[in-house]
Enzyme design. Structure first.
Site, PDB file in Angstrom:
ATOM      1  N   CYS A  16      11.468  -0.987   4.821  1.00  0.00           N
ATOM      2  CA  CYS A  16      10.616  -0.749   3.663  1.00  0.00           C
ATOM      3  C   CYS A  16       9.385   0.110   3.988  1.00  0.00           C
ATOM      4  O   CYS A  16       9.547   1.310   4.168  1.00  0.00           O
ATOM      5  CB  CYS A  16      10.252  -2.059   2.971  1.00  0.00           C
ATOM      6  SG  CYS A  16      10.003  -1.795   1.195  1.00  0.00           S
TER       7      CYS A  16
ATOM      8  N   HIS B 151      15.652  -4.734   1.927  1.00  0.00           N
ATOM      9  CA  HIS B 151      15.329  -5.884   2.782  1.00  0.00           C
ATOM     10  C   HIS B 151      16.553  -6.633   3.292  1.00  0.00           C
ATOM     11  O   HIS B 151      16.999  -7.610   2.682  1.00  0.00           O
ATOM     12  CB  HIS B 151      14.390  -6.824   2.028  1.00  0.00           C
ATOM     13  CG  HIS B 151      13.069  -6.186   1.760  1.00  0.00           C
ATOM     14  ND1 HIS B 151      12.048  -6.172   2.686  1.00  0.00           N
ATOM     15  CD2 HIS B 151      12.636  -5.457   0.711  1.00  0.00           C
ATOM     16  CE1 HIS B 151      11.027  -5.491   2.208  1.00  0.00           C
ATOM     17  NE2 HIS B 151      11.356  -5.043   1.008  1.00  0.00           N
TER      18      HIS B 151
ATOM     19  N   GLN C 277       9.280   4.134   5.202  1.00  0.00           N
ATOM     20  CA  GLN C 277       8.422   5.204   4.696  1.00  0.00           C
ATOM     21  C   GLN C 277       7.620   5.822   5.847  1.00  0.00           C
ATOM     22  O   GLN C 277       7.381   7.035   5.874  1.00  0.00           O
ATOM     23  CB  GLN C 277       7.496   4.640   3.612  1.00  0.00           C
ATOM     24  CG  GLN C 277       8.284   4.133   2.401  1.00  0.00           C
ATOM     25  CD  GLN C 277       7.491   3.205   1.493  1.00  0.00           C
ATOM     26  OE1 GLN C 277       6.366   2.822   1.800  1.00  0.00           O
ATOM     27  NE2 GLN C 277       8.093   2.809   0.381  1.00  0.00           N
TER      28      GLN C 277
ATOM     29  N   GLY D  87       0.792  -1.225   0.000  1.00  0.00           N
ATOM     30  CA  GLY D  87       0.000   0.000   0.000  1.00  0.00           C
ATOM     31  C   GLY D  87       0.821   1.270   0.000  1.00  0.00           C
ATOM     32  O   GLY D  87       2.055   1.255  -0.011  1.00  0.00           O
TER      33      GLY D  87
ATOM     34  N   GLU E 282      16.561  -8.604   5.640  1.00  0.00           N
ATOM     35  CA  GLU E 282      16.113  -9.934   6.067  1.00  0.00           C
ATOM     36  C   GLU E 282      15.989 -10.883   4.885  1.00  0.00           C
ATOM     37  O   GLU E 282      15.698 -12.066   5.061  1.00  0.00           O
ATOM     38  CB  GLU E 282      14.745  -9.824   6.770  1.00  0.00           C
ATOM     39  CG  GLU E 282      13.504  -9.707   5.875  1.00  0.00           C
ATOM     40  CD  GLU E 282      13.342  -8.363   5.177  1.00  0.00           C
ATOM     41  OE1 GLU E 282      14.225  -7.508   5.326  1.00  0.00           O
ATOM     42  OE2 GLU E 282      12.336  -8.176   4.468  1.00  0.00           O
TER      43      GLU E 282
HETATM   44  N1  LIG Z   1       7.976  -4.107   0.802  1.00  0.00           N
HETATM   45  C1  LIG Z   1       7.384  -3.030   1.271  1.00  0.00           C
HETATM   46  O1  LIG Z   1       7.365  -2.772   2.465  1.00  0.00           O
HETATM   47  C2  LIG Z   1       6.680  -2.135   0.279  1.00  0.00           C
HETATM   48  C3  LIG Z   1       6.341  -0.791   0.831  1.00  0.00           C
HETATM   49  C4  LIG Z   1       5.363  -0.003  -0.040  1.00  0.00           C
HETATM   50  N2  LIG Z   1       4.091  -0.677  -0.127  1.00  0.00           N
HETATM   51  C5  LIG Z   1       5.954   0.221  -1.414  1.00  0.00           C
HETATM   52  O2  LIG Z   1       5.513  -0.382  -2.371  1.00  0.00           O
HETATM   53  O3  LIG Z   1       6.882   0.988  -1.544  1.00  0.00           O
END
Ligand SMILES: NC(=O)CC[C@H](N)C(=O)O
Length: 339
Positions: free
Chosen positions: A224, A314, A228, A198, A316
């Site tokens: 991620c 990421h 944000q 999202g 992880e």
């Molecule tokens: N992997 C995520 O956490 C994606 C975060 C966010 N939904 C995006 O597309 O940027």
């Protein structure tokens, strides 16, 4: 959207961040190693549809328990093959990630297009509540218990608590609606904001929680979507990228060490923060700690006056390089110095 990973299709399919997205794989052959009982990132397939060129007719791997096709069929996910996914990727790269329909009807182009256009856009999509756990659960530390982390589940992947457990961390995975009072009740040493699907501009609840966590000076780490969220809590904007970063070989510079990491990405949005210098915010000074070397997109934030940091990619990740695994050590170190 497209994903350029040569491996890791099982992790891709089960990553909650792909909720409501149709994934196009650039790697021509997908499914060679089947599906196994260990690599799921969550308890279901989340992709809305799956587009490949040449699905493996036979699978072979010592861990395999079934085929990719069977897994998609069991979960009712539409997959389509025989597509020139590299040509499609070039199209997406020029025109941007877009709404799509996968259909076996071939004589009603206008009707299909109309139905696709009725679907919601990813811009403005508020999806956390659709993927978050309804109930708290706990992943225990391996070996000696060192720290307790409250992980806000906005679409968490199993590899996060796994990496934390390996460092003596017990992780309580909590619903998206968690409050600071819930976190205090757990006596958590730190808060983790998970990845997830999202548009981060819709995540007011988690953004306000991140502000409260920073005001309380509780250590915070985000990955991620979590990155944000920290960005927005600090007053930065977020925006949608043209076609996003999805793959497992993206070069990122860690400006705090000067080292370049090869990293795994899955993001369609990014934080709009100044690349150079420090920014003064309500929570003190902040700097962009990590930058993508392909396109200078912000890949990490570091607060200098509050114990908070994040990455947009990421650490992880599995499949994928483990160059960024040190970030979990950094998180443990932050909890240690804050104790
Ligand atoms: N992997 C995520 O956490 C994606 C975060 C966010 N939904 C995006 O597309 O940027």
């Amino acid at each position: 959207m497209f994903n350029t990973g040569m491996t890791g299709y099982q992790e891709t399919l089960t990553d909650p961040s792909y909720h409501r997205q149709v994934v196009v794989q650039t790697a021509p052959q997908i499914g060679n190693t089947g599906i196994n009982g260990e690599d799921d990132e969550s308890d279901r397939v989340w992709v809305a549809g799956y587009v490949v060129r040449d699905p493996s007719r036979a699978y072979s791997n010592w861990r395999a328990t079934g085929s990719l096709q069977d897994r998609l069929a069991v979960e009712g996910i539409v997959g389509i093959s025989g597509v020139d996914t590299r040509a499609l990727t070039r199209h997406l790269r020029e025109r941007g990630a877009m709404r799509v329909g996968v259909s076996s009807v071939d004589d009603d182009r206008d009707g299909l297009l109309q139905r696709v256009r009725q679907q919601p856009q990813m811009l403005g999509a508020d999806l956390s509540a659709e993927v978050s756990t309804p109930q708290r659960y706990t992943i225990e530390a391996e070996g000696e218990h060192r720290f307790t982390v409250a992980a806000i589940d906005l679409g968490i992947k199993r590899n996060v608590p796994r990496r934390l457990a390996a460092r003596g961390v017990t992780t309580h995975v909590l619903p998206a609606s968690t409050t600071l009072a819930d976190i205090k009740e757990l006596n958590a040493d730190a808060v983790f904001f998970s990845p997830g699907p999202g548009d981060p501009a819709t995540a007011d609840g988690p953004v306000n929680l991140a502000k409260a966590v920073m005001s309380a000076k509780i250590p915070l780490f985000g990955i991620c979507f979590g990155s944000q969220i920290l960005g927005r809590a600090l007053g930065f904007g977020t925006y949608k990228l043209g076609y996003g970063h999805r793959g497992i070989n993206q070069p990122v510079l860690d400006r705090t060490t000067g080292k370049v990491e090869v990293t795994s990405h899955n993001h369609g949005f990014a934080v709009d923060a100044p690349l150079d210098g420090r920014t003064s915010t309500e929570f003190g000074e902040v700097e962009v700690s990590h930058v993508c070397l392909n396109d200078n997109v912000v890949e990490g934030l570091r607060c200098l006056d509050t114990p908070a940091f994040t990455v947009q990619y990421h650490p992880e990740a599995a499949a994928g390089p483990h160059d960024a695994d040190y970030l979990f050590d950094r998180f443990a170190e932050l909890m240690n110095t804050n104790a």
